[in-house]
Motif scaffolding. Structure first.
Motif, PDB file in Angstrom:
ATOM      1  N   VAL A   1       0.839  -1.207   0.000  1.00 15.95           N
ATOM      2  CA  VAL A   1       0.000   0.000   0.000  1.00 15.95           C
ATOM      3  C   VAL A   1       0.866   1.245   0.000  1.00 15.95           C
ATOM      4  CG1 VAL A   1      -1.609   1.363   1.385  1.00 15.95           C
ATOM      5  CG2 VAL A   1      -2.003  -1.085   1.081  1.00 15.95           C
ATOM      6  N   ILE A   2       1.851   1.265   0.877  1.00 15.29           N
ATOM      7  CA  ILE A   2       2.709   2.448   0.992  1.00 15.29           C
ATOM      8  C   ILE A   2       3.528   2.644  -0.280  1.00 15.29           C
ATOM      9  CG2 ILE A   2       4.654   3.452   2.251  1.00 15.29           C
ATOM     10  CD1 ILE A   2       3.471   2.082   4.774  1.00 15.29           C
ATOM     11  N   LEU A   3       4.055   1.579  -0.842  1.00 12.41           N
ATOM     12  CA  LEU A   3       4.826   1.701  -2.086  1.00 12.41           C
ATOM     13  C   LEU A   3       3.947   2.165  -3.235  1.00 12.41           C
ATOM     14  CD1 LEU A   3       7.081  -1.494  -1.824  1.00 12.41           C
ATOM     15  CD2 LEU A   3       7.823   0.890  -1.679  1.00 12.41           C
ATOM     16  N   SER A   4       2.711   1.665  -3.273  1.00 11.53           N
ATOM     17  CA  SER A   4       1.775   2.067  -4.319  1.00 11.53           C
ATOM     18  C   SER A   4       1.479   3.559  -4.236  1.00 11.53           C
ATOM     19  CB  SER A   4       0.478   1.261  -4.188  1.00 11.53           C
ATOM     20  OG  SER A   4      -0.497   1.725  -5.094  1.00 11.53           O
TER      21      SER A   4
ATOM     22  N   THR B   1       4.541   5.655  -5.242  1.00 13.92           N
ATOM     23  CA  THR B   1       4.667   5.746  -6.700  1.00 13.92           C
ATOM     24  C   THR B   1       3.699   6.779  -7.252  1.00 13.92           C
ATOM     25  OG1 THR B   1       5.341   3.425  -6.862  1.00 13.92           O
ATOM     26  CG2 THR B   1       4.457   4.448  -8.861  1.00 13.92           C
ATOM     27  N   ALA B   2       2.479   6.786  -6.709  1.00 15.08           N
ATOM     28  CA  ALA B   2       1.480   7.758  -7.154  1.00 15.08           C
ATOM     29  C   ALA B   2       1.934   9.181  -6.856  1.00 15.08           C
ATOM     30  CB  ALA B   2       0.141   7.476  -6.465  1.00 15.08           C
TER      31      ALA B   2
ATOM     32  N   LEU C   1      -5.728  15.154 -10.869  1.00 15.02           N
ATOM     33  CA  LEU C   1      -4.811  14.192 -10.282  1.00 15.02           C
ATOM     34  C   LEU C   1      -4.438  13.134 -11.318  1.00 15.02           C
ATOM     35  CD1 LEU C   1      -6.704  13.651  -6.906  1.00 15.02           C
ATOM     36  CD2 LEU C   1      -4.755  15.173  -7.317  1.00 15.02           C
ATOM     37  N   PRO C   2      -3.263  12.531 -11.204  1.00 14.92           N
ATOM     38  CA  PRO C   2      -2.889  11.461 -12.135  1.00 14.92           C
ATOM     39  C   PRO C   2      -3.881  10.303 -12.085  1.00 14.92           C
ATOM     40  CG  PRO C   2      -1.003  12.166 -10.830  1.00 14.92           C
ATOM     41  CD  PRO C   2      -2.207  12.817 -10.221  1.00 14.92           C
ATOM     42  N   GLU C   3      -4.077   9.648 -13.188  1.00 16.52           N
ATOM     43  CA  GLU C   3      -5.016   8.524 -13.272  1.00 16.52           C
ATOM     44  C   GLU C   3      -4.316   7.259 -12.797  1.00 16.52           C
ATOM     45  OE1 GLU C   3      -8.654   7.074 -13.553  1.00 16.52           O
ATOM     46  OE2 GLU C   3      -8.132   9.136 -14.087  1.00 16.52           O
ATOM     47  N   LEU C   4      -4.515   6.889 -11.537  1.00 17.55           N
ATOM     48  CA  LEU C   4      -3.881   5.725 -10.943  1.00 17.55           C
ATOM     49  C   LEU C   4      -4.898   4.941 -10.125  1.00 17.55           C
ATOM     50  CD1 LEU C   4      -0.685   7.577  -9.698  1.00 17.55           C
ATOM     51  CD2 LEU C   4      -0.729   5.867 -11.515  1.00 17.55           C
TER      52      LEU C   4
ATOM     53  N   ASN D   1     -10.058  -1.454  -5.814  1.00 17.30           N
ATOM     54  CA  ASN D   1      -9.967  -0.178  -6.538  1.00 17.30           C
ATOM     55  C   ASN D   1     -11.213   0.686  -6.309  1.00 17.30           C
ATOM     56  OD1 ASN D   1      -8.639   1.703  -8.172  1.00 17.30           O
ATOM     57  ND2 ASN D   1      -9.700   0.990 -10.011  1.00 17.30           N
ATOM     58  N   ILE D   2     -11.718   0.648  -5.071  1.00 18.26           N
ATOM     59  CA  ILE D   2     -12.936   1.389  -4.742  1.00 18.26           C
ATOM     60  C   ILE D   2     -12.700   2.380  -3.598  1.00 18.26           C
ATOM     61  CG2 ILE D   2     -15.290   1.188  -3.848  1.00 18.26           C
ATOM     62  CD1 ILE D   2     -15.505  -1.493  -5.285  1.00 18.26           C
ATOM     63  N   ALA D   3     -12.191   1.890  -2.461  1.00 17.59           N
ATOM     64  CA  ALA D   3     -12.034   2.763  -1.290  1.00 17.59           C
ATOM     65  C   ALA D   3     -11.054   3.892  -1.588  1.00 17.59           C
ATOM     66  CB  ALA D   3     -11.543   1.951  -0.095  1.00 17.59           C
ATOM     67  N   PRO D   4     -11.444   5.126  -1.319  1.00 17.17           N
ATOM     68  CA  PRO D   4     -10.531   6.261  -1.558  1.00 17.17           C
ATOM     69  C   PRO D   4      -9.287   6.139  -0.682  1.00 17.17           C
ATOM     70  CG  PRO D   4     -12.786   7.033  -1.250  1.00 17.17           C
ATOM     71  CD  PRO D   4     -12.766   5.589  -0.844  1.00 17.17           C
ATOM     72  N   THR D   5      -8.185   5.838  -1.275  1.00 17.30           N
ATOM     73  CA  THR D   5      -6.911   5.672  -0.565  1.00 17.30           C
ATOM     74  C   THR D   5      -5.833   6.490  -1.274  1.00 17.30           C
ATOM     75  OG1 THR D   5      -6.723   3.579  -1.801  1.00 17.30           O
ATOM     76  CG2 THR D   5      -7.386   3.428   0.494  1.00 17.30           C
ATOM     77  N   THR D   6      -5.387   6.009  -2.416  1.00 17.13           N
ATOM     78  CA  THR D   6      -4.390   6.759  -3.186  1.00 17.13           C
ATOM     79  C   THR D   6      -4.910   8.131  -3.578  1.00 17.13           C
ATOM     80  OG1 THR D   6      -3.494   4.687  -4.078  1.00 17.13           O
ATOM     81  CG2 THR D   6      -2.932   6.710  -5.249  1.00 17.13           C
ATOM     82  N   SER D   7      -6.162   8.208  -3.973  1.00 16.51           N
ATOM     83  CA  SER D   7      -6.728   9.490  -4.425  1.00 16.51           C
ATOM     84  C   SER D   7      -6.763  10.520  -3.301  1.00 16.51           C
ATOM     85  CB  SER D   7      -8.133   9.279  -4.999  1.00 16.51           C
ATOM     86  OG  SER D   7      -9.008   8.724  -4.028  1.00 16.51           O
TER      87      SER D   7
END
Length: 336
Positions: free
Chosen positions: A29-32, A35-36, A157-160, A167-173
């Protein structure tokens, strides 16, 4: 499998297949998200610069709005802007539709946050902002389409993918949105020359407030100061050091100006002829000092660097008379 609330030792934890999976997924999760963040940094361009310039030039307030996780992030962005010198606050879209739109006025700027770009609850706010000629900045994804059409400026924001496996819960975004808000706030802060003094005025409470408060609020003063005259016999100096309990004494001249200090180390170095000496014979000249209006955080840094446990504090405007003493325990007992 049941686990005790008490932490297991590292060897047992690593042998447990559940633990190893937790570690793997947590790191992923942290690495993902890291990267974002790199993609976000690479995407910063002219639209971001225009947004910063617009926020700097406004004579009104910066209003942040969003709903759901975007709302939580918006509250944090508003708080960061406010604590770094910008007049900013958050309005919930639902409350705005029930009267809080009256908080917006001409000269303000609205930042609307919606990752989907289709949050209809934000449309009444945007519409009202347009009637007041309030510029609207929309923070959204690459696919956001409805709100950007109504915006003065759009930050995409970048599309990631989200760090969530579905790919549902708002995390990276949400991480990217918060970072973008920080970038806006810090750019404004740097442009305006907002310093620690400004932060001190706006954030007097908590750990940050303590770090930035003046030494004058923490130092020992008056009769508590272990001061001795330069000609004073060391037998009397020892009495003063023992009575004041700071492990040091400041040596002053006839004008009360600080000439040096005597510490336990000085006593050991002059042990052979200590009782036949005066304060000026034993003292260390030109001691490390600070001013009463310096900050507590700087005092701790200086004491750590110089490996000393106390500082005599001098007055303002270059005065050499000691007005206080600060011991490292005065700082550490407050958690600094």
């Amino acid at each position: 499998m049941q686990h005790s609330l008490q932490a297991a030792d590292d060897t047992t934890s690593l042998e447990d297949p559940c633990y190893s999976q937790f570690i793997k997924h947590g790191r992923n999760v942290i690495l993902s998200e890291a990267t974002a963040m790199h993609h976000l940094a690479a995407s910063i361009g002219s639209d971001f610069a225009k947004a910063v310039a617009l926020l700097i030039e406004t004579h009104g307030r910066i209003i942040i709005s969003g709903i759901g996780k975007s709302g939580h992030v918006g509250r944090k962005i508003a708080a960061t802007l406010a604590s770094t010198g910008s007049s900013a606050f958050f309005i919930h879209p639902a409350e705005a539709a029930h009267g809080d739109l009256g908080m917006m006025m001409s000269g303000d700027i609205l930042i609307a946050i919606s990752f989907s770009g289709r949050t209809r609850e934000l449309l009444p706010m945007i519409s009202y902002a347009q009637t007041l000629q309030v510029p609207v900045i929309v923070i959204t994804s690459q696919k956001g389409d409805i709100l950007p059409k109504e915006a003065y400026l759009t930050l995409r924001l970048p599309e990631l993918k989200e760090a969530c496996p579905a790919n549902i819960a708002p995390t990276t975004s949400t991480t990217l949105t918060m970072a973008l808000g920080d970038a806006l706030a810090v750019c404004i802060m740097r442009h305006r020359g907002f310093s620690r003094d400004g932060f001190k005025l706006l954030h007097p409470g908590g750990q940050i407030g303590f770090r930035l408060q003046s030494i004058s609020r923490l130092m020992h003063e008056g009769d508590a100061l272990p001061l001795v005259h330069r000609k004073e016999p060391m037998r009397d100096v020892l009495v003063t050091m023992s009575r004041k309990s700071f492990g040091t004494a400041g040596v002053v001249d006839d004008n009360g100006e600080l000439l040096g200090v005597i510490t336990d180390g000085d006593l050991r170095r002059h042990a052979d002829h200590l009782m036949e000496s005066s304060a000026e014979d034993v003292m260390t000249s030109d001691p490390v000092t600070m001013c009463a209006n310096d900050m507590a955080e700087d005092a701790l840094i200086l004491m750590t660097e110089k490996r000393i446990t106390s500082l005599f504090i001098l007055g303002k405007n270059g005065a050499k008379q000691p007005v206080g003493l600060l011991h490292i325990h005065d700082l550490t007992r407050m958690g600094l």
